[in-house]
Design a protein around this motif. Structure first.
Motif, short mmCIF file in Angstrom:
data_model
loop_
_atom_site.label_atom_id
_atom_site.label_comp_id
_atom_site.label_asym_id
_atom_site.label_seq_id
_atom_site.Cartn_x
_atom_site.Cartn_y
_atom_site.Cartn_z
N PRO A 45 0.79 -1.24 0.00
CA PRO A 45 0.00 0.00 0.00
C PRO A 45 0.82 1.29 0.00
O PRO A 45 0.49 2.21 -0.75
CB PRO A 45 -0.84 -0.10 1.28
CG PRO A 45 -0.84 -1.54 1.64
CD PRO A 45 0.43 -2.13 1.11
N THR A 98 5.07 2.67 6.21
CA THR A 98 3.93 2.13 6.98
C THR A 98 4.41 0.83 7.63
O THR A 98 5.27 0.13 7.08
CB THR A 98 2.71 1.85 6.09
OG1 THR A 98 3.15 1.09 4.97
CG2 THR A 98 2.04 3.13 5.61
N PRO A 99 3.90 0.50 8.81
CA PRO A 99 4.52 -0.59 9.58
C PRO A 99 4.38 -1.98 8.98
O PRO A 99 5.36 -2.75 8.97
CB PRO A 99 3.83 -0.50 10.94
CG PRO A 99 2.63 0.35 10.75
CD PRO A 99 2.88 1.23 9.57
N VAL A 100 3.19 -2.35 8.52
CA VAL A 100 3.04 -3.71 7.97
C VAL A 100 3.96 -3.87 6.75
O VAL A 100 4.69 -4.87 6.62
CB VAL A 100 1.57 -4.01 7.60
CG1 VAL A 100 1.45 -5.40 6.99
CG2 VAL A 100 0.66 -3.88 8.82
N CYS A 101 3.94 -2.87 5.87
CA CYS A 101 4.80 -2.93 4.67
C CYS A 101 6.27 -3.02 5.04
O CYS A 101 7.05 -3.75 4.42
CB CYS A 101 4.59 -1.69 3.79
SG CYS A 101 2.90 -1.50 3.22
N GLN A 122 -4.36 3.47 -2.70
CA GLN A 122 -3.26 2.58 -2.36
C GLN A 122 -3.48 1.22 -3.01
O GLN A 122 -4.64 0.78 -3.14
CB GLN A 122 -3.19 2.38 -0.84
CG GLN A 122 -2.89 3.66 -0.09
CD GLN A 122 -2.83 3.44 1.41
OE1 GLN A 122 -3.63 2.70 1.98
NE2 GLN A 122 -1.89 4.08 2.05
N ARG A 135 -2.27 -5.70 -1.18
CA ARG A 135 -1.06 -6.55 -1.17
C ARG A 135 -1.26 -7.69 -2.16
O ARG A 135 -1.78 -8.75 -1.80
CB ARG A 135 -0.82 -7.10 0.25
CG ARG A 135 -0.62 -6.01 1.27
CD ARG A 135 -0.36 -6.51 2.66
NE ARG A 135 -0.58 -5.43 3.60
CZ ARG A 135 0.28 -4.45 3.85
NH1 ARG A 135 1.46 -4.45 3.26
NH2 ARG A 135 -0.01 -3.49 4.70
N LEU A 147 -5.21 -4.58 3.09
CA LEU A 147 -4.18 -3.65 3.59
C LEU A 147 -3.65 -4.04 4.97
O LEU A 147 -2.47 -3.90 5.26
CB LEU A 147 -4.75 -2.23 3.67
CG LEU A 147 -5.28 -1.61 2.37
CD1 LEU A 147 -5.65 -0.16 2.60
CD2 LEU A 147 -4.28 -1.73 1.24
C1 BEZ Z 1 0.77 -0.81 6.85
O1 BEZ Z 1 1.58 -1.20 6.02
O2 BEZ Z 1 1.04 -0.76 8.05
C2 BEZ Z 1 -0.58 -0.37 6.41
C3 BEZ Z 1 -0.74 0.24 5.17
C4 BEZ Z 1 -2.00 0.65 4.78
C5 BEZ Z 1 -3.10 0.44 5.63
C6 BEZ Z 1 -2.93 -0.23 6.83
C7 BEZ Z 1 -1.66 -0.63 7.23
#
Ligand code: BEZ
Length: 241
Positions: free
Chosen positions: A51, A55-58, A138, A141, A160
């Motif tokens: 996305p 950003t934390p998950v990415c 965005q 994934r 996301l």
């Molecule tokens: C993430 O990568 O942390 C993230 C990106 C978009 C929406 C929610 C989380």
């Protein structure tokens, strides 16, 4: 008659499907310009979107994927990432990852595979990575597995909020390579060394033979036969020496 808005919506959600030729494009990336797919002739490619930078998950995903890059390289597979961000944002994010972020014991991780800048969403739209009811700005994934002939072989989509399982991505790659190399299919949760599935009997005669012969096949029933496939044989066939 479709309205222009409906046509635009349809175009932005169109996506290549399994068995289709993967769309080609030229792009600017963190490793220079690429000509996709011509630059990857003869290789498997995993094209994946995330996305957004920073950003934390990415970030957790990029550290994990970069950490595994050599394993994918050994399986003749190149990684190519994409998000709807600009080149300088990508560069700054990847520098931050290397300099500051530790995740699951992985640190100082350098992302060496190309990350496409796609601020215009041209590539994301070509691959159906923008799913407007999840986000209009965005990419979700998405993971596209593209084989050495440029054919889309598998697609996985995550929302996301959900970080991907990279062991599963690697397992899926090896399973498809094994299916190609040995003309077999792979059952649920298969990993190299597990039994593989031979194609179902295509005639009554073969069905009968399968149930009565005592050769290498293990038939649960006429349509469900497995055989042993040695792990070393699999790995020495599909992985680079
Ligand atoms: C993430 O990568 O942390 C993230 C990106 C978009 C929406 C929610 C989380």
């Amino acid at each position: 008659m479709e309205t222009i808005q409906e046509q635009e919506q349809e175009q932005s959600t169109a996506m290549p499907r399994i068995g289709d030729e993967a769309p080609k494009f030229k792009a600017v990336t963190t490793q220079g310009d690429i000509n996709f797919l011509d630059d990857y002739a003869g290789k498997w490619v995993i094209l994946f979107s995330h996305p957004a930078d920073f950003t934390p998950v990415c970030t957790s995903e990029f550290i994990t994927f970069a950490h595994l890059e050599n394993k994918f390289e050994k399986a003749n597979c190149k990684l190519v990432g994409l998000s709807i961000d600009g080149l300088y944002s990508h560069i700054a994010w990847l520098r931050t990852i290397k300099e500051k972020i530790e995740f699951n014991g992985m640190k100082n991780v350098e992302v060496k595979f190309p990350l496409i800048e796609d601020i215009t969403m041209e590539v994301a739209k070509k691959y159906g990575m923008v799913q407007p009811n999840e986000s209009k700005t965005q990419a979700v994934r998405a993971v596209f597995f593209i084989d050495p002939n440029g054919i889309v072989r598998a697609i996985i989509y995550y929302p996301l909020s959900l970080g991907r399982n990279f062991d599963e991505i690697y397992r899926a790659l090896l399973a498809m390579q094994t299916a190609d190399a040995f003309d077999v299919a792979t059952p649920a949760d298969w990993n190299p060394g597990d039994d593989v599935i031979v194609s179902p009997a295509g005639s009554c005669g073969v069905a009968e033979e399968r149930m009565t012969s005592t050769d290498e096949l293990d038939c649960k029933d006429w349509f469900f036969c497995t055989k042993k496939l040695d792990k070393d044989e699999v790995l020495s066939t599909i992985l680079k020496k």
